[in-house]
Design an enzyme around this catalytic site. Structure first.
Site, PDB file in Angstrom:
ATOM      1  CG  ASP A  83       0.507   2.937  -0.616  1.00 50.75           C
ATOM      2  OD1 ASP A  83      -0.537   3.216  -1.317  1.00 50.75           O
ATOM      3  OD2 ASP A  83       0.331   2.401   0.498  1.00 50.75           O
ATOM      4  CG  HIS A  84      -2.415   6.186   0.892  1.00 47.31           C
ATOM      5  ND1 HIS A  84      -3.630   6.215   0.802  1.00 47.31           N
ATOM      6  CD2 HIS A  84      -2.236   4.736   1.174  1.00 47.31           C
ATOM      7  CE1 HIS A  84      -4.219   5.239   0.668  1.00 47.31           C
ATOM      8  NE2 HIS A  84      -3.592   4.240   1.161  1.00 47.31           N
ATOM      9  CG  HIS A 186      -5.223   1.517   5.028  1.00 46.26           C
ATOM     10  ND1 HIS A 186      -5.467   2.962   4.677  1.00 46.26           N
ATOM     11  CD2 HIS A 186      -4.746   1.276   3.871  1.00 46.26           C
ATOM     12  CE1 HIS A 186      -5.351   3.121   3.592  1.00 46.26           C
ATOM     13  NE2 HIS A 186      -4.700   2.004   2.777  1.00 46.26           N
ATOM     14  CG  HIS A 220      -5.930   1.570  -1.270  1.00 44.49           C
ATOM     15  ND1 HIS A 220      -4.803   2.043  -0.770  1.00 44.49           N
ATOM     16  CD2 HIS A 220      -6.019   1.988  -2.569  1.00 44.49           C
ATOM     17  CE1 HIS A 220      -4.213   2.890  -1.680  1.00 44.49           C
ATOM     18  NE2 HIS A 220      -5.124   2.813  -2.958  1.00 44.49           N
ATOM     19  CB  SER A 222      -6.719  -5.811  -0.614  1.00 43.77           C
ATOM     20  OG  SER A 222      -7.385  -4.968  -1.363  1.00 43.77           O
ATOM     21  CB  SER A 223      -4.119  -7.481   4.778  1.00 44.55           C
ATOM     22  OG  SER A 223      -3.001  -6.973   4.176  1.00 44.55           O
ATOM     23  CB  THR A 266      -2.228  -5.667   7.582  1.00 43.78           C
ATOM     24  OG1 THR A 266      -2.520  -3.992   7.499  1.00 43.78           O
ATOM     25  CG2 THR A 266      -2.456  -6.248   8.707  1.00 43.78           C
TER      26      THR A 266
HETATM   27  P1  13P Z   1      -3.631  -3.451   4.399  1.00 45.90           P
HETATM   28  O1  13P Z   1      -3.672  -2.580   5.570  1.00 45.90           O
HETATM   29  O2  13P Z   1      -5.151  -4.001   4.325  1.00 45.90           O
HETATM   30  O3  13P Z   1      -2.714  -4.518   4.102  1.00 45.90           O
HETATM   31  O4  13P Z   1      -3.950  -2.226   3.310  1.00 45.90           O
HETATM   32  C1  13P Z   1      -2.640  -1.804   2.624  1.00 45.90           C
HETATM   33  C2  13P Z   1      -2.901  -0.625   1.626  1.00 45.90           C
HETATM   34  O5  13P Z   1      -4.108  -0.231   1.329  1.00 45.90           O
HETATM   35  C3  13P Z   1      -1.715   0.136   1.476  1.00 45.90           C
HETATM   36  O6  13P Z   1      -2.247   1.257   0.655  1.00 45.90           O
HETATM   37  O1  G3H Z   2      -1.682   2.858   3.648  1.00 47.93           O
HETATM   38  C1  G3H Z   2      -1.348   2.053   4.350  1.00 47.93           C
HETATM   39  C2  G3H Z   2      -0.008   1.184   4.273  1.00 47.93           C
HETATM   40  O2  G3H Z   2      -0.247  -0.009   4.980  1.00 47.93           O
HETATM   41  C3  G3H Z   2       1.155   1.797   4.786  1.00 47.93           C
HETATM   42  O3  G3H Z   2       1.439   2.248   6.020  1.00 47.93           O
HETATM   43  O4  G3H Z   2       1.742   4.764   6.343  1.00 47.93           O
HETATM   44  O5  G3H Z   2       2.084   2.841   8.200  1.00 47.93           O
HETATM   45  O6  G3H Z   2       3.669   2.894   6.218  1.00 47.93           O
HETATM   46  P1  G3H Z   2       2.613   3.066   6.684  1.00 47.93           P
HETATM   47 ZN    ZN Z   3      -4.124   2.126   1.069  1.00 46.05          ZN
END
Ligand code: 13P
Ligand code: G3H
Ligand code: ZN
Length: 333
Positions: A83-84, A186, A220, A222-223, A266
């Protein structure tokens, strides 16, 4: 071992008209909760690790936990996704470790904070696509920036995705999936009231999907930040301010218009924290970590299983034979 490429999971999801949750993990209990939810609902799933998660787990622990998941849940197709990723080097190290998919987030510079320009984004993303596809690994890119900052990641500024640029970006990079910025952010504090059309640009998704019908879109941030999860934390001494997330029905609308990967972190964090706080508040003498990690794991599993039903991936775990990465490599070639 059922570790599969993101591309296969999303192609199948597009053919079936459903979305797939991509859930962030940092430890064994989170992986167990997601895999149990996948088994319970018979869902294919994406498990993803941020750079922070990889350094927290010294990523070899994380990868071996994921291998254990593959052994223990052989019927579940799982993509292991970076991720990212903030640079080609981060993505390459994930691929070398055995991840089946990476996100090259070139919407920000390698500091993970400063918005980049379009040409930089194209160049780093294209570089990762060439390296990844030669190994059968899929790539997600991002155009536009989300709001919010997590773990030092994010610019804090929102730049919605431009549909014209999206077409050029996909053509020039060859990515498998495109993360679009539509006004989400996020973390827990996304909106101060239920989001309406002027803050959550769902019409942008429809427009981008119309222009790029064969590109898998990613949401992204999407919580949904459900009130009961926030209340459970606050009831036992937590201090989460009033907040709103992305309503599930908006995500479902996105799924009808090409959204295939839905990132959720989240909501899982909220579920874990509420469950642990409850044990600490009700049983202050308790000190066996299993006594609070078990309910935390169960609370997280419940949220993941609910999302799997809502996103439509439930029931699709056994629809197809997972393709090994060398087959994906041939398909990309
Ligand atoms: P949330 O913070 O909305 O759960 O998003 C997570 C996310 O986009 C991780 O890449
Ligand atoms: O991109 C955001 C995700 O919620 C991951 O968060 O970088 O704190 O692990 P984090
Ligand atoms: Zn993200």
């Amino acid at each position: 071992m059922a570790l599969v490429s993101l591309r296969q999971l999303l192609d199948e999801a597009a053919a079936g008209g459903y979305g797939i949750g991509a859930f962030n993990v940092n430890n064994m209990e989170q992986i167990q909760a997601i895999m149990e939810a996948a088994r319970e609902t018979e869902s294919p799933v994406i498990v993803q690790a941020s750079r922070g998660a990889r350094s927290y787990t010294n990523d070899r622990f994380l990868f071996h936990l994921m291998q254990a998941a593959g052994e223990l849940y052989p019927e579940i197709p799982v993509a292991l996704h970076q991720d990212h990723g903030d640079s080609p080097a981060t993505c390459i190290s994930a691929i070398e470790l055995g991840f089946t998919s990476v996100m090259m987030d070139g919407s920000l510079l390698a500091d993970g904070k400063t918005p980049s320009d379009f040409e930089y984004n194209v160049a780093v993303t294209r570089e990762v696509v060439e390296y990844a596809h030669a190994r059968g690994v899929s790539v997600e890119g991002e155009l536009g920036t989300l709001g919010g900052i997590e773990d030092g990641h994010g610019s804090g500024q929102v730049h919605l995705t431009d549909p014209d640029q999206a077409v050029e970006f996909v053509e020039r990079t060859g990515i498998d999936a495109l993360a679009v910025a539509i006004g989400t952010s996020h973390g827990a504090y996304k909106f101060t009231k239920p989001p309406t059309g002027d803050v959550l640009a769902m019409d942008l998704i429809e427009e981008i999907h119309r222009r790029l019908p064969d590109t898998h879109l990613v949401m992204h941030g999407s919580s949904s930040v459900p009130k009961p999860l926030v209340d459970a934390i606050n009831e036992y001494g937590g201090e989460i301010r009033p907040t709103w997330g992305v309503p599930v029905k908006e995500i479902q609308q996105g799924i009808r218009h090409g959204v295939r990967k839905i990132n959720v972190d989240t909501d899982l964090r909220l579920a874990i924290t509420g469950a642990i706080r409850k044990v600490f508040a009700e049983s202050p003498g308790e000190f066996d970590p299993r006594s609070y990690l078990k309910p935390a794991r169960a609370a997280m599993q419940a949220v993941v299983a609910e999302r799997m039903q809502q996103f439509g991936q439930a029931g699709h775990a056994r629809d197809y034979e997972p393709k090994p990465l060398d087959e994906m490599q041939r398909l990309y070639a």
